[in-house]
Design an enzyme around this catalytic site. Sequence first.
Site, mmCIF file in Angstrom:
data_model
loop_
_atom_site.group_PDB
_atom_site.id
_atom_site.type_symbol
_atom_site.label_atom_id
_atom_site.label_comp_id
_atom_site.label_asym_id
_atom_site.label_seq_id
_atom_site.Cartn_x
_atom_site.Cartn_y
_atom_site.Cartn_z
ATOM 1 C CD1 TRP A 177 -3.091 1.244 0.690
ATOM 2 C CD2 TRP A 177 -1.605 2.423 1.867
ATOM 3 N NE1 TRP A 177 -3.628 2.490 0.892
ATOM 4 C CE2 TRP A 177 -2.725 3.233 1.617
ATOM 5 C CE3 TRP A 177 -0.517 2.955 2.578
ATOM 6 C CZ2 TRP A 177 -2.817 4.541 2.069
ATOM 7 C CZ3 TRP A 177 -0.601 4.268 3.019
ATOM 8 C CH2 TRP A 177 -1.751 5.044 2.772
ATOM 9 C CD GLU A 229 -0.434 3.426 -5.414
ATOM 10 O OE1 GLU A 229 0.259 3.287 -4.398
ATOM 11 O OE2 GLU A 229 -1.656 3.658 -5.363
#
Length: 369
Positions: free
Chosen positions: A275, A278
């Site tokens: 997580w 990005e």
Amino acid sequence: MSRLLGGTLERVCKAVLLLCLLHFLVAVILYFDVYAQHLAFFSRFSARGPSRALHPAASSSTNCSRPNATAPSSGLPEAPSARPGPTAPVLPPCPDSPPGLVGRLLIEFTSPMPLERVQRENPGVLLGGRYTPPDCTPAQTVAVIIPFRHREHHLRYWLHYLHPILRRQRLRYGIYVINQHGEDTFNRAKLLNVGFLEALKEDSTYNCFIFSDVDLVPMDDRNLYRCGDQPRHFAIAMDKFGFRLPYAGYFGGVSGLNKSQFLRINGFPNEYWGWGGEDDDIFNRISLAGMKISRPDIRIGRYRMIKHDRDKHNEPNPQRFTKIQNTKLTMKRDGIGSVRYQVLEVSRQPLFTNITVDIGRPPSWPPRG
Ligand code: UDH
Ligand code: MN
């Protein structure tokens, strides 16, 4: 006696002459009748194509044609629009502001949402989640790409709310759920890269790509899922962030790029496992490529996120803080040009296309901090 004979002969001659004249007249009329029919026959082919000739009403109107009636009675002017020809009718371009939008929407995730109901309520959506407006020609073809694993419950709500919204927005679109196979660490951005390539493989006319988390539903249908001359960030006011941007450079949740914008930044990074980070890397890529983020009005870009706990195998990526410092170095080698994966299954469902894909695993296992 001879005068009587001469008079009779004269009358006979006159009668014969009259008959000849009558015969000539009939011949002329018939000649023009056939000629006119020929004209009508050829003009039918040149004006409407062969399908009109096969139409029963068309042939009957030709049969009873008369020289002075042929052209108007065959109804040349109204025929092209009244009867469908072999090619689809040319529809007007879809309007920039679609009529029939609702504005603010009531979004809730409490009532159960069986897929059968969603299917029943969206009969115009074709297999694979494809839709084309029946009354206008959209300027873009939009691929909506959803990174996915074990969120069937969320997907049902997403489909329930989004299909009617996208339809009202008069979009030509397709829905692609990119389903990460196996239980290795989740990789959202790599799945989005896969979605871009696989959607284009199915339909090379896609020229707008909207990347959406499965648990995010817009609260206003004026938030148009289209691409513009700059990359677009749609989910700017999420309930979980108090309906504000959490920080100025936030580009997460739902975003959209056209094909050339996506290729200009070499797509998304493939090396963010777990997580976080990005979306910031994507923001950096866009800035480094000299583009700016476009956003809707804060009152329109509102979203509800379906409440959920953190998924297994998608723990926060501890490398994310250092990785986003290096986008300038990594974006050239890590992106759409270097994505490696294997498609395991493509299945066209009534409301979406499911693509199950093996995207591998992080280079070090388990990922090091
Ligand atoms: N996703 C999946 N499956 C997973 C992980 C992620 O489908 O196992 C997809 C899904 O589309 C999801 C998106 O990736 O919407 C983003 O992941 P996320 O929803 O976990 O990200 P978010 O920032 O979650 O919403 C942060 C964790 C929240 C924990 C809060 C605990 N109170
Ligand atoms: Mn979420």
